[in-house]
Motif scaffolding. Structure first.
Motif, PDB file in Angstrom:
ATOM      1  N   THR A 139       0.855  -1.190   0.000  1.00  0.00           N
ATOM      2  CA  THR A 139       0.000   0.000   0.000  1.00  0.00           C
ATOM      3  C   THR A 139       0.890   1.238   0.000  1.00  0.00           C
ATOM      4  N   ALA A 141      -0.684   4.726  -0.194  1.00  0.00           N
ATOM      5  CA  ALA A 141      -1.422   5.954   0.111  1.00  0.00           C
ATOM      6  C   ALA A 141      -2.628   5.585   0.974  1.00  0.00           C
ATOM      7  N   SER A 143      -6.770   6.605   1.621  1.00  0.00           N
ATOM      8  CA  SER A 143      -7.958   7.305   1.142  1.00  0.00           C
ATOM      9  C   SER A 143      -8.832   7.710   2.329  1.00  0.00           C
ATOM     10  N   LEU A 147     -12.819   2.832  -1.283  1.00  0.00           N
ATOM     11  CA  LEU A 147     -12.952   2.941  -2.736  1.00  0.00           C
ATOM     12  C   LEU A 147     -13.383   1.617  -3.368  1.00  0.00           C
ATOM     13  N   THR A 158      -8.903  -0.434  -1.975  1.00  0.00           N
ATOM     14  CA  THR A 158      -8.427  -0.061  -0.639  1.00  0.00           C
ATOM     15  C   THR A 158      -8.585  -1.223   0.336  1.00  0.00           C
ATOM     16  N   ASN A 175      -8.604   1.509   4.608  1.00  0.00           N
ATOM     17  CA  ASN A 175      -8.637   2.485   3.507  1.00  0.00           C
ATOM     18  C   ASN A 175      -7.257   2.821   2.951  1.00  0.00           C
ATOM     19  N   GLU A 176      -6.233   2.051   3.314  1.00  0.00           N
ATOM     20  CA  GLU A 176      -4.961   2.201   2.609  1.00  0.00           C
ATOM     21  C   GLU A 176      -5.152   1.752   1.162  1.00  0.00           C
ATOM     22  N   ILE A 177      -4.513   2.454   0.240  1.00  0.00           N
ATOM     23  CA  ILE A 177      -4.687   2.171  -1.187  1.00  0.00           C
ATOM     24  C   ILE A 177      -3.569   1.253  -1.665  1.00  0.00           C
ATOM     25  N   TRP A 182      -3.307   2.657  -6.780  1.00  0.00           N
ATOM     26  CA  TRP A 182      -2.832   4.044  -6.841  1.00  0.00           C
ATOM     27  C   TRP A 182      -2.336   4.371  -8.248  1.00  0.00           C
ATOM     28  N   LEU A 185      -5.486   4.825 -10.460  1.00  0.00           N
ATOM     29  CA  LEU A 185      -6.142   6.113 -10.243  1.00  0.00           C
ATOM     30  C   LEU A 185      -5.313   7.267 -10.806  1.00  0.00           C
TER      31      LEU A 185
END
Length: 205
Positions: A139, A141, A143, A147, A158, A175-177, A182, A185
């Motif tokens: 991971t 990022a 959020s 997502l 996520t 909610n870590e992406i 990433w 997106l």
């Protein structure tokens, strides 16, 4: 929809197919440490690969011919829909006489779009599987909201609360992406801009 968006979506779907991707892509001990450097690193890679796609597309596809074919097919479809709404059978019959020709044009459009995809698709997959995983963590990022819009656990972007418990080596917080998500997106965010700069957009406006 832009061809690059379709390609990115297909790539991301492939990453989720069991047997192709053995779990989430990434590393427990990545070369790039920390979320901020990782997030910006993948952002740069996404922009670079989008530029690569745009350059290949510009070299292989006659943009003037592509736009001409698209305008002609769009005008025919618009005229056909108007005739159906007006229930003008004579006009419908007249328009339908061009159906075979328009189908041929649509096939040519598809072939023009597929040629650059055949070149860019395989390198992109190889980069995902052999270059990026050792560089970045699972991971990269966080959020503010989940997502995962597709129910059933498919195409998760996520970490969920369940994954934090069941896969603590991958998901540290909810909610870590995921790193591939990433990239997906970031690629969507910049693809339209890059296509406009390189004049490879399919937007007729």
């Amino acid at each position: 929809m832009e061809v690059s968006l379709i390609l990115n979506f297909l790539n991301s779907i492939l990453l989720q197919i069991p047997g192709i991707s053995q779990g989430q892509l990434g590393s427990a001990d990545p070369l790039v440490k920390g979320m901020i450097p990782s997030a910006f690193g993948i952002l740069g890679i996404a922009i670079g690969l989008n530029l690569f796609n745009a350059v290949i597309r510009k070299k292989m596809v006659d943009q003037n011919k592509l736009r001409r074919l698209m305008k002609e097919t769009k005008a025919w479809q618009k005229e056909r829909m108007a005739a159906f709404r007006a229930k003008d059978q004579d006009k419908i019959n007249e328009i339908n006489k061009k159906s075979a020709y328009m189908n041929k044009m649509n096939m040519e459009l598809m072939q023009m779009n597929m040629r650059p995809m055949m070149i860019t698709f395989i390198p992109l997959i190889l980069i995902f599987y052999f270059v990026l995983p050792p560089l970045f963590a699972y991971t990269v990022a966080v959020s503010p909201i989940p997502l995962n819009f597709i129910p059933g656990g498919y195409f998760e972007l996520t970490c969920t609360a369940e994954k934090v418990i069941s896969q603590p080596n991958i998901c540290k917080h909810e909610n870590e992406i995921y790193f591939w998500a990433w990239y997906f997106l970031a690629s969507i965010a910049f693809s339209g801009m890059i296509m406009r700069v390189t004049k490879t957009t399919m937007d007729l406006s």
